[in-house]
Design an enzyme around this catalytic site. Structure first.
Site, PDB file in Angstrom:
ATOM      1  N   GLU A  59      21.871  27.370  39.810  1.00  0.00           N
ATOM      2  CA  GLU A  59      20.856  26.327  39.950  1.00  0.00           C
ATOM      3  C   GLU A  59      20.950  25.307  38.814  1.00  0.00           C
ATOM      4  O   GLU A  59      20.847  24.098  39.044  1.00  0.00           O
ATOM      5  CB  GLU A  59      19.457  26.955  39.968  1.00  0.00           C
ATOM      6  CG  GLU A  59      19.228  27.918  41.120  1.00  0.00           C
ATOM      7  CD  GLU A  59      19.538  29.361  40.763  1.00  0.00           C
ATOM      8  OE1 GLU A  59      18.850  30.256  41.275  1.00  0.00           O
ATOM      9  OE2 GLU A  59      20.476  29.601  39.959  1.00  0.00           O
ATOM     10  N   ASP A 210      55.869  54.372  41.796  1.00  0.00           N
ATOM     11  CA  ASP A 210      55.961  52.917  41.986  1.00  0.00           C
ATOM     12  C   ASP A 210      56.171  52.113  40.713  1.00  0.00           C
ATOM     13  O   ASP A 210      56.529  50.931  40.797  1.00  0.00           O
ATOM     14  CB  ASP A 210      54.680  52.400  42.671  1.00  0.00           C
ATOM     15  CG  ASP A 210      54.492  52.980  44.064  1.00  0.00           C
ATOM     16  OD1 ASP A 210      55.471  53.482  44.630  1.00  0.00           O
ATOM     17  OD2 ASP A 210      53.354  52.926  44.568  1.00  0.00           O
ATOM     18  N   ARG A 217      48.169  38.865  41.414  1.00  0.00           N
ATOM     19  CA  ARG A 217      49.188  37.828  41.537  1.00  0.00           C
ATOM     20  C   ARG A 217      48.705  36.610  42.320  1.00  0.00           C
ATOM     21  O   ARG A 217      49.503  35.784  42.748  1.00  0.00           O
ATOM     22  CB  ARG A 217      50.447  38.387  42.198  1.00  0.00           C
ATOM     23  CG  ARG A 217      51.527  38.749  41.195  1.00  0.00           C
ATOM     24  CD  ARG A 217      51.372  40.139  40.639  1.00  0.00           C
ATOM     25  NE  ARG A 217      52.008  41.141  41.487  1.00  0.00           N
ATOM     26  CZ  ARG A 217      51.910  42.444  41.274  1.00  0.00           C
ATOM     27  NH1 ARG A 217      51.215  42.904  40.249  1.00  0.00           N
ATOM     28  NH2 ARG A 217      52.504  43.305  42.067  1.00  0.00           N
TER      29      ARG A 217
END
Length: 291
Positions: A59, A210, A217
Site C-alpha cells: 500500500e 546427482d 536457474r
C-alpha cells in the site's frame, strides 16, 4: 448493487494486484505476498507490491507511486490482495497511511489471520469513514499466500514434496541415469519453487546420485537455502558441487553426533569430526541433530 462495469473493473484491478504481489516471490518470507493498485476515475494512478522482507508494504509503495506520478490519491479506490496492517512492525501501519491519504474505498482480497491484524485493519478504515469491501476474489488472493497462512496459523514450516517421476513410476532409467526424467516445463516449475520457497532439502542419496547444485536457474531468481540430511557426512564430499559453492550459496548439512555414528557402525567419532571440520572450512554450516 454494483454495476457489471464496476464489478468488471474491480476484478481486473484485483487481478493486477495479484500479479504485482507475485513479483515479491521468495523475497518477503516470512511476510506475505501483497500487491496494491490505486484507481481514480477508471485510471490506475499508483501501484506497488511488497518487494522484500523489512521493506515498504504494498500500500505504501502504491501511494509512493502516486506521488512520483504527481497524482493525488484522495477519493480513489485501492485494491489490495491482503487486509492492510494496523500495527507497527518493520513498517508503520498501512491502514493509517490509506486513511491519511484520503482514499474513499478499499477492496480487500484475503483476510489477514495474523493476530496483530485479524480485522483491525478493516476496522481502522471503516472507523475513518472509508468504504471497505472484504473477501473480493478471496480464493485467488488466498492462493498466493498458502505459505504465510500456514506459518501464521500452524506456527510450522510449509513443506512441499517434489520429485521427478516417469509415467510408469520410475525415477531413473535402467542405467541409473536420472537426467532428464522430466521435461522443460516441469523443470521450470521446480526452479520456480526454489525461487519462491525459503529452503530446499534433499537426502544423502540424492547427493550421491546427482551431485546437484540446488540453485535457482530462473532469470532474476533467488537461490534458496540448501539443506542436506547426511547422517555420517559421507555424501557431501569436499569435491561436490554443493560444498564447492557453499561460500556463494548457503548450505546446511545435518548430521548425527559422532557418538551416534560410531554406535551404528558408521564412521568413528574422530573421522566424523574431521569430515565436519573439512566442510566448515569450505563455508558449509554443519549441524549436529538428534537422529
Amino acid at each position: 448493487m454494483a454495476s457489471q462495469d464496476a464489478m468488471g473493473q474491480d476484478a481486473a484491478m484485483m487481478r493486477r494486484a495479484i500479479a504485482l504481489a507475485l513479483r515479491g516471490s521468495g523475497r518477503t518470507n516470512p511476510n506475505p505476498l501483497v500487491g496494491a493498485v490505486i484507481v481514480r476515475d477508471g485510471r490506475i494512478i499508483g501501484q506497488g507490491w511488497h518487494g522484500r522482507y523489512g521493506g515498504p508494504h504494498a500500500e505504501r509503495e502504491a501511494l509512493a507511486d502516486c506521488a512520483r506520478g504527481g497524482f493525488d490519491p484522495a477519493g480513489a479506490t485501492v485494491y489490495v490482495t491482503l487486509e492492510p496492517c494496523s500495527h507497527t512492525g518493520h513498517q508503520p501501519p498501512c491502514a493509517d497511511a490509506l486513511v491519511e491519504a484520503g482514499v474513499s474505498r478499499v477492496v480487500v482480497g484475503s483476510a489477514d489471520p495474523n493476530p496483530l491484524v485479524d480485522g483491525r485493519g478493516v476496522a481502522r478504515l471503516r472507523d475513518a469513514g472509508v468504504e471497505v469491501v472484504t473477501g473480493f476474489m478471496r480464493d485467488e488472493c488466498d492462493a498466493i499466500n498458502q505459505v504465510f497462512f500456514h506459518y501464521i496459523t500452524e506456527r510450522a514450516p510449509y513443506v512441499v514434496a517434489k520429485w521427478a517421476m516417469s509415467a510408469d513410476g520410475r525415477v531413473a532409467c535402467a542405467s541409473g541415469d536420472a537426467r532428464w526424467v522430466t521435461g522443460e516445463l516441469a523443470r521450470a516449475h521446480g526452479h520456480a519453487l526454489r525461487n519462491r520457497l525459503a529452503a530446499v532439502m534433499v537426502g544423502a542419496g540424492t547427493v550421491r546420485a546427482d551431485d546437484p547444485l540446488l540453485t535457482c536457474r530462473l532469470e532474476g531468481g533467488r537461490d534458496p537455502l540448501r539443506v542436506v540430511c547426511d547422517a555420517r557426512l559421507s555424501a557431501v564430499a569436499p569435491s561436490t558441487r554443493l560444498a564447492r559453492s557453499a561460500r556463494e550459496v548457503p548450505l546446511i548439512v545435518a548430521c548425527c553426533s559422532p557418538e551416534s555414528a560410531a554406535g551404528e557402525g558408521g564412521a568413528d567419532a574422530d573421522e566424523l569430526a574431521r569430515r565436519a571440520e573439512v566442510l566448515r572450512a569450505l563455508g558449509v554450516e554443519v549441524r549436529v541433530v538428534a537422529w
